[in-house]
Design an enzyme around this catalytic site. Structure first.
Site, mmCIF file in Angstrom:
data_model
loop_
_atom_site.group_PDB
_atom_site.id
_atom_site.type_symbol
_atom_site.label_atom_id
_atom_site.label_comp_id
_atom_site.label_asym_id
_atom_site.label_seq_id
_atom_site.Cartn_x
_atom_site.Cartn_y
_atom_site.Cartn_z
ATOM 1 C CE LYS A 40 -5.354 -5.519 -6.641
ATOM 2 N NZ LYS A 40 -6.212 -5.328 -7.795
HETATM 3 N N1 GLU Z 1 -7.146 -1.854 -8.739
HETATM 4 C C1 GLU Z 1 -7.583 -1.749 -10.095
HETATM 5 C C2 GLU Z 1 -7.726 -3.122 -10.732
HETATM 6 O O1 GLU Z 1 -7.933 -4.109 -10.049
HETATM 7 C C3 GLU Z 1 -6.731 -0.768 -10.921
HETATM 8 C C4 GLU Z 1 -5.273 -1.084 -10.994
HETATM 9 C C5 GLU Z 1 -4.457 0.029 -11.653
HETATM 10 O O2 GLU Z 1 -5.011 1.030 -12.093
HETATM 11 O O3 GLU Z 1 -3.253 -0.150 -11.700
HETATM 12 O O4 GLU Z 1 -7.714 -3.260 -11.928
#
Ligand code: GLU
Length: 436
Positions: free
Chosen positions: A126
């Site tokens: 993240k």
């Molecule tokens: N931000 C989204 C989540 O928390 C998607 C992450 C992604 O597609 O890599 O799952």
């Protein structure tokens, strides 16, 4: 602060830095408690559990940009790769004024769990920048995004770590990220981020995927508790890409959306809000505030609204020990990451309210990100029907497997999801072994 016995294992003989301490409050502390709850169910794999209690790699970057008025501003950015045992890091990037390293660590860890829960060949990662993007012009936002991408460029890549949208980031920001990385590499690398515009190798259905996944697991869970979606009353917190789409799909299935809360306020209508009209209002005015076809409620009253399904789809730590006893719903579907604290989880459990946890409920977004990544590698693109059908199949199968584990061990769906996911991650960890 002293180490707890749990953290003082044979593999961690040194004192932990404060941000890794299980007593650390906030999202990371919550994640550690969730891991502790699942450890007794991991059998011999529990000898590897310490690996889940610290991120593999965390990068802090300074992001300096020139503002439109000619002055310089510095923002702090992060990219955390929590685990890569099952594949490259994968997870979004958020731009928010409250972003901290430990929050991004927790969000990266939840990505590891989520990706393993739906069996995607990814680890967890993240990123984020501590910034209120609403205060920036489009040019400033582009410069911020490009400089951040350059700074984290040393650890991301289509086979290393693949960012995507999250809170306050979107297709345009992904386009800038893809372009910046590609310019630095000297070759177009569409697979370095997902959630791109379709014109740049993005996937059909990606924008709606998280909301569609929330709706799909909602349908499955409703069946298990004998709730008819067509008769259900829904309350949604957060009306963006997740809550807005989920509300639209529930309403299309005949459900009544009685309350919606976002950063601008809370609107309520017992007979049902007109969801398309509310979506239109939010895209024109930036929030639900001022929507006329409903009543305004004081924000605190949102939690006690009479409904069957509550969907927190905004930020972390919204359902707490202070409001969990007010909730009237029969089930909570977590569209957001980390919206329920462990104390609130226990209160909801005791009150017989089913919680469908984030790590399965909102996995639809990253599932279609996986499809996008696969399409980019093969430069062969699928139809929207094909994408939605595959998404629904993966979500249903994952949910059914988790339900069975919950039933078998008599644990909550959250603990069951962690059992499935941690087992997969630690099996991979054990098979790969320690290097050197
Ligand atoms: N931000 C989204 C989540 O928390 C998607 C992450 C992604 O597609 O890599 O799952």
């Amino acid at each position: 602060m002293a180490n707890t016995p749990a953290s003082n294992t044979a593999t961690s003989s040194h004192a932990l830095p404060s941000y890794l301490n299980p007593e650390h409050l906030g999202a990371w502390g919550i994640y550690l408690q969730q891991v502790d709850r699942v450890t007794p169910y991991l059998g011999s794999l529990s000898r590897w559990v310490e690996t889940l209690k610290r991120p593999k790699r965390a990068l802090i970057v300074d992001v300096p940009i020139e503002l439109d008025n000619g002055t310089m501003a510095h923002f702090e950015g992060y990219r955390v790769q929590h685990n890569t045992s099952r594949g490259p890091g994968k997870g979004g990037v958020r731009f928010h004024q409250d972003v901290t390293l430990s929050e991004v660590m927790a969000l990266s860890a939840w990505m590891s769990i989520k990706n393993a829960a739906v069996n995607l060949p990814f680890g967890g990662a993240k990123g984020g920048i501590r910034v209120d993007p609403k205060t920036l012009s489009r040019g400033e936002l582009e410069r911020l995004t490009r400089r951040y991408t350059s700074e984290i460029g040393i650890i991301i890549g289509p086979t290393k770590d693949i960012p995507a949208p999250d809170v306050n980031t979107n297709e345009q920001i992904m386009a800038w990220m893809m372009d910046t990385y590609s310019m630095n590499e000297g070759a177009t690398a569409s697979g370095v981020v997902t959630g791109k515009p379709v014109a740049l190798g993005g996937s059909l259905g990606r924008r709606e995927a998280t909301g569609r996944g929330v709706y799909t697991v909602g349908q499955e869970a409703a069946q298990h508790i004998g709730l008819d979606i067509g008769q259900a009353r829904i309350a949604v917190q957060g009306f963006g890409n997740v809550g807005g789409i989920a509300a639209k799909l529930f309403a299309q299935a005949g459900a009544t959306v009685v309350a919606v809360q976002d950063h601008g306020g809370t609107v309520y209508k017992a007979a049902g809000l007109d969801v398309p009209a509310l979506l239109h209002h939010v895209s024109a005015h930036g929030s639900v505030q001022g929507f006329e076809d409903g009543d305004t409620l004081p924000d605190a009253q949102f939690w006690g609204v009479d409904c069957d399904i509550l969907i927190p789809a905004a930020l972390e730590q919204q359902i707490t020990a202070a409001n969990a006893h007010l909730i009237q719903a029969r089930m909570v579907i977590e569209g957001a990451n980390g919206p329920t604290t462990p104390e609130a989880d226990d209160i909801l459990h005791e009150r017989g309210i089913l919680v469908v946890p984030d790590v399965i409920a909102n996995a639809g977004g990253v599932t279609v990100s996986y499809f996008e990544w696969v399409q980019d590698f093969s430069s062969f693109f699928w139809s929207e029907d094909e994408i939605n059908a595959r998404l629904v199949r993966i979500m249903r199968e994952a949910f059914a497997a988790i339900w069975q584990v919950a039933d078998e061990h008599r644990v909550s769906l959250r603990t069951a999801t962690f059992i499935v996911a941690c087992t997969r991650i630690l099996q991979a960890r054990e098979l790969r072994g320690l290097y050197p």
